[in-house]
Enzyme design. Structure first.
Site, PDB file in Angstrom:
ATOM      1  N   SER A   1      98.653 127.374  44.368  1.00  0.00           N
ATOM      2  CA  SER A   1      98.290 128.228  45.279  1.00  0.00           C
ATOM      3  C   SER A   1      97.300 127.855  46.046  1.00  0.00           C
ATOM      4  CB  SER A   1      97.675 129.428  44.477  1.00  0.00           C
ATOM      5  OG  SER A   1      96.547 129.280  43.709  1.00  0.00           O
TER       6      SER A   1
ATOM      7  N   SER B   1      97.650 125.035  40.143  1.00  0.00           N
ATOM      8  CA  SER B   1      97.178 125.227  41.669  1.00  0.00           C
ATOM      9  C   SER B   1      96.476 124.121  42.111  1.00  0.00           C
ATOM     10  CB  SER B   1      96.605 126.645  41.998  1.00  0.00           C
ATOM     11  OG  SER B   1      97.389 127.523  41.428  1.00  0.00           O
TER      12      SER B   1
ATOM     13  N   LYS C   1      89.178 126.961  49.669  1.00  0.00           N
ATOM     14  CA  LYS C   1      90.186 127.950  49.288  1.00  0.00           C
ATOM     15  C   LYS C   1      89.649 129.330  49.604  1.00  0.00           C
ATOM     16  CE  LYS C   1      93.496 128.839  45.825  1.00  0.00           C
ATOM     17  NZ  LYS C   1      94.069 128.432  44.433  1.00  0.00           N
TER      18      LYS C   1
END
Length: 589
Positions: A148, A172, A74
């Site tokens: 996210s 997330s 990420k």
């Protein structure tokens, strides 16, 4: 190609493929996928991949647990030499050192493929809040990927990485797992280092993993749960939560939210899918227990309605003030109230949170885990566009409280909706019960696949203890158990291989139980469960000739329990024929 860890290792061992061949193939596949799915912000070039691939040459596969395993990162987690953007180009910087977790994985043989897309500053649960493009769902493009950690979930779901790293402050690492048929592990805060991670809320953030199976997540956690001196929030993993704790769960008690606490936001299929998940846990030996979820949900509301929004602002606030256009309007709207948060507000919220945590901890005290939906209702990209804050908040209904209350959680695939969209549940429990939660998740996955799995017995932060004498319920030394938070699980008998003796001395008067080859009988016993953190002080107080060892029960199980050394039987009275200590005491009255 099946990229699951065991399958990939077998392919390397057989010589069917090399890491170089695989990574270059996956890179080409990612290039083809990216225009539609926007999963990567930065895909490593062939030149950028070369040092990682060259480092594996000449290495023995057996020496590296993650030899040649492709993984995605990420883009709020640092990879040396590659920009970290947090999905905000104006915020971007190029780190000289990778995040601790990335360094660990590379040292274990894993190869980073690229940096994945996310909701800007990890603020969102939908995957559409990025200047690099919204991330559609891997199954149905009219739905979001979830966020996210949007791109990370897609990298695994679309088959370009064996696993991916995400982060989780409010859900997330779990919402994208549910929407893409993945296993999302949000480990206990501090188990996986967050050094080198752009904070969302520094006090709450967790690094997460996306995998296809719980077994893979268990393996990754066991390899990476290490105390990190670079992370002030790092915590030591207790021995009861190491790799050996992963196994088949014994009969267990699981919390189920009361009907009035469940919220599906108008989704007609959600209640049915959740009932099916409950039934599957019951079939695995679970006993459902009604749970008042209201204090958990109140804690959840503190995350965005309380002062923790100011913690998010501490990362993006300076940029918002000097370059407001660099931050997406929806992110500015979420963080707008942060400057008005006062110190008084902060402390009042902390006091309230602590009170709520006390209530929630009490509710979990006698449960092995809790089952909830991961999301109440999937929302479409169009719905997110029309009402971005409301719909995002709905996605976090079952997730926002987890880190505030310091619990571990695993999002598990649990079925599909009528339109083919994946649907999932979450198992959560006390801090440092990660491997146990993964064990239950593994059992669910194996059950759905109708396959057996040859693994040991699952364990968590409670230790079972067989008692046969003065520690029995209501007797002289039972308080030594109850004061340590132990609870009675069952009354049963030992296997018929023991003799019971009334030992000399006292008060308190005690028996000694001895396993014998011949002439044994079944002895009445109780099985208690004690917090593992209390076991050391309990053992310290056990006088000779007694001690703890393994006791076989009538059903063949072996549990830790009281045993007696043979030398202590001098002058003792054989009371085996009474069948138990209570019966013997009754004969004296």
């Amino acid at each position: 190609m099946n990229l699951q860890l065991d399958n990939l290792r077998s392919a390397y061992l057989s010589g069917d493929i090399t890491p170089r061949q695989l990574l270059l193939q996956l890179r080409e596949k990612a290039i083809q996928l990216n225009p539609d799915y926007h999963l990567f912000i930065h895909l490593l070039s062939v030149a950028e991949l070369e040092p990682y691939l060259r480092a594996l040459e000449g290495q023995a596969i057996a020496d590296l647990p993650l030899f040649g395993v492709p993984f995605a990162i990420k883009d709020n987690i640092d990879l040396a030499g590659v920009p970290t953007t947090a999905a905000c180009p104006a915020f971007a910087y190029t780190p000289s050192r990778s995040a601790t977790i990335v360094e660990q994985l590379i040292a274990l043989g894993a190869v980073p493929l690229g940096k994945t897309n996310l909701d800007q500053f990890a603020t969102g649960l939908n995957g559409s809040r990025s200047p690099y493009g919204a991330c559609p769902n891997s199954v149905l493009a009219q739905y979001p990927s979830g966020g996210s950690s949007a791109g990370s979930s897609l990298a695994v779901a679309l088959g370009v990485a064996s696993f991916a790293l995400g982060t989780d402050t409010a859900g997330s690492g779990r919402v994208p797992a549910a929407l893409n048929n993945l296993l999302g592990l949000k480990a206990t805060k501090g188990l996986i280092s967050t050094a080198g991670v752009v904070p969302a809320c520094r006090t709450l953030d967790c690094v997460t993993t996306f995998t296809h199976t719980a077994q893979e997540a268990s393996h990754l956690l066991a390899l990476t749960a290490r105390l990190d001196p670079l992370d002030a929030y790092s915590r030591r993993n207790p021995a009861w939560n190491d790799a050996s704790a992963f196994g088949a769960p014994r009969p267990f008690r699981f919390g189920v939210p009361r009907d009035q606490d469940l919220e599906f936001f108008g989704c007609e299929q959600g209640p049915r899918l959740f009932r099916q998940a409950i039934s599957r846990l019951i079939a695995l030996g679970g006993e459902p227990v009604s749970l008042d979820l209201s204090p958990f949900l109140e804690a959840a509301r503190l995350l965005y309605e309380g002062p923790w929004v100011a913690e998010r602002y501490s990362v993006a606030g300076d940029l918002m003030e000097c370059q407001p256009e660099a931050v997406l309007p929806v992110i500015r709207a979420v963080l707008a109230k942060a400057p008005a948060v006062t110190g008084v507000d902060t402390f009042r919220a902390q006091y309230r949170l602590q009170m709520l945590k006390t209530l929630c901890d009490q509710a979990l005290q006698t449960l092995d885990c809790v089952l909830t939906p991961t999301i109440g209702r999937p929302v479409t990209l169009d719905e997110l566009h029309e009402e971005p804050v409301l719909r995002n908040a709905e996605l976090g209904y079952y997730t926002n409280f987890m880190n505030l209350l310091d619990y571990a959680a695993v999002a598990v695939p649990s079925g599909f909706m009528d339109n083919g969209l994946p649907w999932g549940v979450t198992l959560f429990g006390r801090a440092f019960t990660d491997q146990y939660l993964l064990s239950v998740a593994h059992a669910l996955q194996r059950q759905q696949a109708s396959a057996a799995s040859a693994i040991g017995t699952a364990s968590h932060d409670r230790t079972r203890l067989v008692v046969c004498g003065a520690h029995l319920e209501g007797l002289a030394l039972n308080g030594q158990l109850t004061r340590r938070g132990a609870r009675l699980l069952e009354r049963t008998h030992s296997a018929a291989h023991y003799q019971l003796f009334a030992l000399a001395g006292g008060p308190p008067y005690r028996p000694g139980m001895l396993r014998v080859a011949q002439g044994g009988v079944a002895i009445a016993v109780e099985v208690w469960e004690m917090p593992s953190s209390e076991l050391g002080s309990f053992v310290h107080g056990i006088p000779a000739p007694l001690g703890l060892g393994k006791v076989q029960l009538a059903d063949g199980r072996w549990e830790s329990g009281f045993i007696c050394e043979p030398y202590g039987l001098a002058g003792a009275l054989d009371i085996s024929h009474f069948g138990g200590w209570r019966q013997y005491l009754g004969s004296l009255q």
